[in-house]
Design an enzyme around this catalytic site. Structure first.
Site, PDB file in Angstrom:
ATOM      1  N   GLU A 235     -51.890  53.082  20.515  1.00 23.40           N
ATOM      2  CA  GLU A 235     -53.348  52.871  20.458  1.00 23.40           C
ATOM      3  C   GLU A 235     -53.689  52.703  18.999  1.00 23.40           C
ATOM      4  OE1 GLU A 235     -56.904  53.199  19.609  1.00 23.40           O
ATOM      5  OE2 GLU A 235     -56.846  55.308  20.244  1.00 23.40           O
ATOM      6  N   CYS A 269     -62.037  54.196  16.316  1.00 19.75           N
ATOM      7  CA  CYS A 269     -61.280  52.976  16.634  1.00 19.75           C
ATOM      8  C   CYS A 269     -62.062  52.067  17.572  1.00 19.75           C
ATOM      9  CB  CYS A 269     -59.922  53.334  17.234  1.00 19.75           C
ATOM     10  SG  CYS A 269     -59.987  54.389  18.690  1.00 19.75           S
TER      11      CYS A 269
END
Length: 490
Positions: A235, A269
């Site tokens: 990720e 993010c």
């Protein structure tokens, strides 16, 4: 022999929050060895017993939520309220993983088709063994627990290497786990710098690595994993787009946009970094956005930049954006380490670093577009593809735009809401990584499928997997397959 240590610092004050050992290759090796033993025991407990213990762990975390939020605040710098929200989300995901693991991963019968009429078939998902988790500093509980909770629920042992900027919270998460599972070290935390993570990723006994961090670091972790063909779920970063359509609720859109961009000092993010607004509502949206931004204060509404080195990247992006575009809120003077005030810049060229590269700070670029289609095309013209947002009152149109957005996740008339739905998988495409945490996909990510077929009776005249098979049996097979599949669809 003395242990080499390092300090974790409060990013706002520089004060030492805690001192932790730098785990070298030998310490990592020993931790993985303990995890191997624990994994065999934990995997053999079965879903029901693991569920009971994980739900107890959930209760322990909940009882310590204020203490943990205070520690996150000290190490990361984010306000206690935001740290509390992060913990609530992590607890919710832990609950979902514990309650749904048996249903998602447990043995079930599957159809065999006409050719396998004499067979019974089952599918189940078994534990991998030891899972290594390498976590980030920006959401030091919620993000790694998205891997830890699901890996544990799937029956694995976990060795967790938290960021060197937020090691204390990682240590505490493992300490509290022992209250619910004291028998074996099913969940361990090892602290250290990059070498510690490299040693964990390179250990052949680790059966999967879950990594969260930059795209560049993910490539290095993948290289370490490649030595042993260790699979990885990555990720990585994002450059998420926020589209405001002509019929959007502008007040709600501006409110969501600002929070998505500025909360956690923009160190998210799936945070908002690029905004595309349809021409018809551009001026109205910008009024709403800038009025709200003017009331926002770094150090009060959000915290400092946690990683000192990120300040230079943020400054470079702001400098470049303001040379080509127009700063409507903030500007180069907004950078006053360790804080960065809100920055909103419009008319920034699409090839600018502020548009192409992940900034990871409380800054956004805003661009006027002809229509939502142009906004979508610009949103998709990125190497990243993590999350995104659509604001529109037309539910059908919003859903179509969301489906066409090149991202792993999209929120409609809300921001980052997908992260709060435990049943939804979380992950991206392109430079944002691959694999998924959360939801059923997240549980399966940390398990291996096991397929079993059992012959219930011999098929008369159709023993196809034998050297005694004759021409008549092959002819019957051809006739059957022609009957089942030989008719063309017009």
């Amino acid at each position: 022999m003395s242990t080499v240590t390092f300090d974790s610092l409060n990013p706002a004050t520089g004060a030492v929050v805690g001192t932790h050992p730098k785990a070298g290759p030998e310490a990592v090796h020993e931790a993985v060895g303990r995890a191997e033993t624990a994994a065999a025991w934990w995997g053999a407990l079965g879903h029901a017993e693991r569920k009971r213990r994980l739900l107890d762990y959930k209760a322990v975390l909940t009882q310590h939520i204020r203490e943990l939020a205070a520690l996150v605040h000290e190490e990361n710098g984010k306000p206690v309220g935001d740290a509390t929200l992060e913990l609530v989300l992590a607890i919710t995901h832990l609950d979902w993983a514990a309650r749904n693991a048996a249903k998602v991963l447990g043995r079930r019968r599957v159809g065999t088709g006409m050719i396998g009429l004499n067979l019974a078939a089952t599918l189940e998902y078994l534990p991998l063994g030891v899972v290594g988790v390498i976590g980030p500093w920006n959401y030091p509980v919620f993000t790694p627990m998205g891997s830890i909770a699901y890996a544990l629920a799937a029956g694995n042992a976990v060795v967790f290497k938290p960021s060197e900027l937020t090691p204390g919270i990682g240590v505490r998460l493992a300490e509290l786990f022992k209250e619910s599972v004291p028998e074996h070290e099913v969940f361990q935390t090892i602290t250290g710098l990059g070498e510690t993570g490299a040693a964990l990723a390179g250990d052949p006994r680790v059966k999967k690595v879950a990594f969260t961090g930059s795209t560049a670091t993910a490539k290095r972790v993948m290289a370490a994993c490649a030595e042993n063909l260790t699979p990885i779920v990555a990720e990585c970063g994002g450059k998420d787009a926020f589209i405001v359509d002509a019929d959007a609720d502008l007040a709600a859109a501006a409110d969501a946009c600002l929070w998505g961009a500025m909360s956690n000092a923009g160190q998210t993010c799936v945070g908002v970094e690029r905004v595309y607004v349809v021409d018809a509502v551009y001026d109205g949206f910008m009024r709403e956005l800038t009025e709200r931004a003017a009331r926002l204060k770094a150090g009060e509404d959000y915290g400092p930049i946690t990683m000192p080195g990120q300040v230079e990247i943020i400054k470079r992006h702001i400098d470049d954006a303001t040379k080509a575009g127009k700063a409507v809120t903030g500007g180069p003077g907004a950078v006053r380490p360790p804080y960065v005030d809100p920055v909103i810049v419009e008319d920034v060229p699409e090839d600018s670093p502020a548009v192409r590269e992940e900034t990871f700070g409380p800054t956004i670029t805003v661009r006027r577009t002809r229509d939502a289609q142009e906004a979508l095309e610009l949103a998709n013209a990125s190497a990243y593809g993590l999350g995104g947002t659509i604001f529109s009152r037309n539910a059908r149109r919003a859903m179509e735009l969301a489906r066409l957005m090149r991202s792993g996740m999209t929120a409609i008339n809300s921001v980052i809401s997908f992260a709060g739905v435990p049943a939804l998988p979380f992950g991206g495409v392109g430079d944002s990584g691959f694999g998924r945490i959360h939801g059923a996909d997240g549980l399966r990510e940390f398990a291996r499928p096991k397929a079993i077929s059992r012959q219930r009776f011999a098929m008369p005249g159709m023993n196809l997997t034998s050297f005694n098979r004759g021409p008549a049996e092959l002819e019957r097979l051809v006739r059957l397959i022609t009957f089942l599949h030989g008719r063309r669809k017009r």
